[in-house]
Motif scaffolding. Structure first.
Motif, short mmCIF file in Angstrom:
data_model
loop_
_atom_site.label_atom_id
_atom_site.label_comp_id
_atom_site.label_asym_id
_atom_site.label_seq_id
_atom_site.Cartn_x
_atom_site.Cartn_y
_atom_site.Cartn_z
N THR A 82 -8.06 12.35 15.53
CA THR A 82 -6.82 12.89 16.08
C THR A 82 -6.52 12.24 17.43
O THR A 82 -7.38 12.21 18.32
N PRO A 83 -5.31 11.69 17.60
CA PRO A 83 -5.00 10.91 18.82
C PRO A 83 -4.69 11.81 20.01
O PRO A 83 -3.56 11.89 20.49
N VAL A 84 -5.72 12.48 20.50
CA VAL A 84 -5.55 13.45 21.58
C VAL A 84 -6.07 12.88 22.89
O VAL A 84 -7.08 12.18 22.93
N VAL A 85 -5.33 13.17 23.96
CA VAL A 85 -5.79 12.88 25.31
C VAL A 85 -5.70 14.17 26.10
O VAL A 85 -4.74 14.94 25.95
N ARG A 104 0.65 11.03 19.07
CA ARG A 104 -0.17 11.37 20.24
C ARG A 104 0.00 12.83 20.60
O ARG A 104 1.10 13.38 20.52
N LEU A 105 -1.11 13.43 21.03
CA LEU A 105 -1.12 14.79 21.57
C LEU A 105 -1.71 14.76 22.96
O LEU A 105 -2.82 14.25 23.17
N ARG A 115 -10.22 7.84 37.43
CA ARG A 115 -10.09 7.43 36.03
C ARG A 115 -8.62 7.38 35.61
O ARG A 115 -8.18 6.44 34.94
N LEU A 116 -7.83 8.37 36.04
CA LEU A 116 -6.41 8.41 35.70
C LEU A 116 -5.66 7.26 36.37
O LEU A 116 -4.82 6.60 35.75
N THR A 117 -5.96 7.01 37.64
CA THR A 117 -5.31 5.91 38.36
C THR A 117 -5.64 4.57 37.72
O THR A 117 -4.76 3.71 37.54
N THR A 118 -6.89 4.37 37.35
CA THR A 118 -7.31 3.11 36.74
C THR A 118 -6.63 2.89 35.40
O THR A 118 -6.20 1.77 35.07
N ALA A 119 -6.53 3.95 34.60
CA ALA A 119 -5.98 3.82 33.25
C ALA A 119 -4.46 3.71 33.23
O ALA A 119 -3.90 3.03 32.37
N VAL A 167 -0.10 9.80 30.83
CA VAL A 167 -1.05 9.77 29.70
C VAL A 167 -0.34 9.86 28.36
O VAL A 167 -0.89 9.47 27.33
N GLY A 168 0.91 10.36 28.37
CA GLY A 168 1.66 10.44 27.13
C GLY A 168 2.27 9.12 26.71
O GLY A 168 2.58 8.93 25.52
N THR A 169 2.43 8.20 27.65
CA THR A 169 3.12 6.94 27.36
C THR A 169 2.25 5.71 27.54
O THR A 169 2.67 4.61 27.19
N ALA A 170 1.05 5.86 28.06
CA ALA A 170 0.17 4.72 28.27
C ALA A 170 -0.29 4.15 26.93
O ALA A 170 -0.24 4.82 25.89
N ALA A 171 -0.76 2.92 26.95
CA ALA A 171 -1.31 2.31 25.74
C ALA A 171 -2.45 3.17 25.20
O ALA A 171 -3.29 3.66 25.97
N ALA A 172 -2.48 3.34 23.89
CA ALA A 172 -3.46 4.24 23.27
C ALA A 172 -4.88 3.89 23.66
O ALA A 172 -5.71 4.78 23.92
N GLU A 173 -5.19 2.60 23.70
CA GLU A 173 -6.57 2.21 23.99
C GLU A 173 -7.01 2.58 25.40
O GLU A 173 -8.21 2.63 25.69
N GLN A 174 -6.05 2.87 26.27
CA GLN A 174 -6.37 3.27 27.64
C GLN A 174 -6.67 4.76 27.78
O GLN A 174 -7.39 5.15 28.70
N VAL A 175 -6.12 5.58 26.88
CA VAL A 175 -6.17 7.02 27.14
C VAL A 175 -6.66 7.89 25.98
O VAL A 175 -7.26 8.95 26.21
N VAL A 176 -6.41 7.50 24.75
CA VAL A 176 -6.71 8.38 23.61
C VAL A 176 -8.22 8.63 23.52
O VAL A 176 -9.03 7.72 23.65
N GLY A 177 -8.56 9.90 23.31
CA GLY A 177 -9.95 10.30 23.21
C GLY A 177 -10.63 10.53 24.54
O GLY A 177 -11.84 10.77 24.59
#
Length: 333
Positions: free
Chosen positions: A171-174, A121-122, A293-297, A230-240
Motif C-alpha cells: 500500500t503506497p502510504v506515507v 498514494r495515501l 528526514r523531511l527536509t532531505t526528502a 509528502v503527497g506530491t514528492a516522488a514515490a521513491e523519496q517518501v512512500v513507506g
C-alpha cells in the motif's frame, strides 16, 4: 487537456484539514473533502473558505468509521490525505472507545479503501504524542514509541496499521507526524488558542494546566505545506516512510504565555487549574522535532517563526466574528 489532480481529504472540516484544503486548491488540485456527517449539514471550517477556493472543492458528509463512506470519498482520487481523528487528550481519558473507533478502525477503513481502489498514494497523519516524553532530543523518527494517553495509543495503532499495510500489501502510504500545530481556526482544546482566546475576550488572568512542559510549535500553513510535500514528492523519496514535521525549537508553556502577552501587548497573570492537569504519568514533558528526514526528502522547511505565527493567530482571534465562535470562559476538553 489534462484535468487537475483530485485529492481526497478526511477531516477536511477541521483545523488542519481546512488549511490543507486551501493549500491543495492553491497548488492546482481539485479536492473532495469529507466533513463528518451531522444533522445540521455543517461543513465546519470549510464554510469559512473563500468562494473561489470552494469552487474547486466537492464537500461530502460521511464518517471514517463507515467503510462505505470512505470508499465513496476515495473513488477516483489521485491522492488521499487522512486527517480525520479524535484529538483531544483530556477527552480520551473519558471516551477511549471512541478514540479506537475513529483513530484505529477509521484508519483501517481508509487503508482498505486505498488497497481496493488502487489509490496511488495515501498520506496518513500521525502525531508527536506517540513518542511520549523525549528520551533524546531532538526527536528523530527512530525515537521509541511511548504512548502516555489513550489518544496517543490510538494514533500509534493507526500508524502501525499503515506500516503493516505497506509491508504486507505494498500500500503506497506515507506517514506524516506533525508536532504541535497552531494557528487560526484551532480548537480551544489546545494551549495557544486557549491563551489567545482568553486575552482576546478581555481576560488578563489566564487559567491553564501545567506550565512546565515544552513543545515544538509549527504554524498551520507550514504544516499544510508539509502534507503537500509528502503527497506530491516522488514515490521513491517518501512512500513507506514516516516523517516528522516540526521546527526544531521548543518553548515551555509558561514562556509561551509570556510571549503571547508580549505579542498581544497584554500583561498576564497565570493561574494553575488542577482540573486541567493531566494524570502525572500521562503528561508528556518534552517534545522537540528533528525534521531532517523531511527536509532531505522534499525540501520542506518551516517559513514562519513562532512569534510571527502567534501574531497572525492573535489577529485572527481578535476579530469579533471569529472570537464569537468560541467559548473562552469554560475549560474545553
Amino acid at each position: 487537456m489534462t484535468s487537475a489532480p483530485l485529492a481526497a481529504v478526511t477531516g477536511a472540516e477541521g483545523f488542519i484539514g481546512s488549511h490543507l484544503t486551501e493549500a491543495l486548491v492553491a497548488s492546482g488540485h481539485r479536492v473532495r473533502a469529507m466533513a463528518q456527517y451531522n444533522s445540521f449539514s455543517s461543513y465546519g471550517w470549510l464554510e469559512t473558505l473563500p468562494s473561489d477556493v470552494l469552487d474547486q472543492v466537492e464537500i461530502v458528509l460521511g464518517d471514517v468509521r463507515d467503510p462505505g463512506s470512505v470508499r465513496g470519498l476515495l473513488d477516483g482520487a489521485d491522492c488521499a490525505y487522512h486527517l480525520a481523528a479524535l484529538i483531544a487528550i483530556p477527552y480520551s481519558y473519558q471516551a477511549p472507545h471512541s478514540y479506537v473507533d475513529t483513530n484505529v478502525t477509521g484508519t483501517l477503513n481508509v487503508l482498505e479503501a486505498v488497497r481496493a481502489l488502487g489509490t496511488p498514494r495515501l498520506v496518513h497523519t500521525s502525531t508527536s504524542e506517540t513518542y511520549g516524553t523525549a528520551r533524546t532530543v531532538p526527536i528523530t523518527e527512530d525515537h521509541p514509541i511511548n504512548t502516555q494517553s489513550p489518544y496517543a495509543a490510538s494514533k500509534a495503532g493507526g500508524d502501525r496499521l499503515a506500516d503493516s499495510y505497506h509491508a504486507s500489501f505494498g500500500t503506497p502510504v506515507v506517514t506524516l507526524r506533525p508536532f504541535n500545530t497552531f494557528g487560526p481556526r484551532q480548537s480551544m482544546r489546545a494551549v495557544i488558542p486557549t491563551v489567545i482566546g482568553q486575552v482576546a475576550a478581555g481576560q488578563r488572568t489566564i487559567t491553564l494546566g501545567d506550565l512546565r512542559p515544552t513543545r515544538d510549535f509549527t504554524f498551520v500553513e507550514d504544516t499544510a505545506r508539509a502534507f503537500l510535500a509528502v503527497g506530491t514528492a516522488a514515490a521513491e523519496q517518501v512512500v513507506g516512510r514516516t516523517f516528522n514535521a516540526g521546527t526544531g525549537g521548543e518553548i515551555s508553556v509558561g514562556d509561551l504565555v509570556a510571549l503571547i502577552g508580549k505579542v498581544m501587548d497584554a500583561p498576564l497573570d497565570v493561574q494553575e487549574d488542577s482540573a486541567r492537569l493531566r494524570p502525572a504519568a500521562s503528561e508528556v514533558m518534552r517534545l522537540v522535532a528533528d525534521a531532517t528526514r523531511l527536509t532531505t526528502a522534499t525540501g520542506w522547511r518551516p517559513a514562519s517563526t513562532l512569534e510571527e505565527g502567534l501574531a497572525r493567530t492573535a489577529r485572527w482571534f481578535t476579530d469579533p466574528a471569529n472570537l464569537a465562535r468560541y467559548k473562552t470562559g469554560i475549560y474545553n476538553i
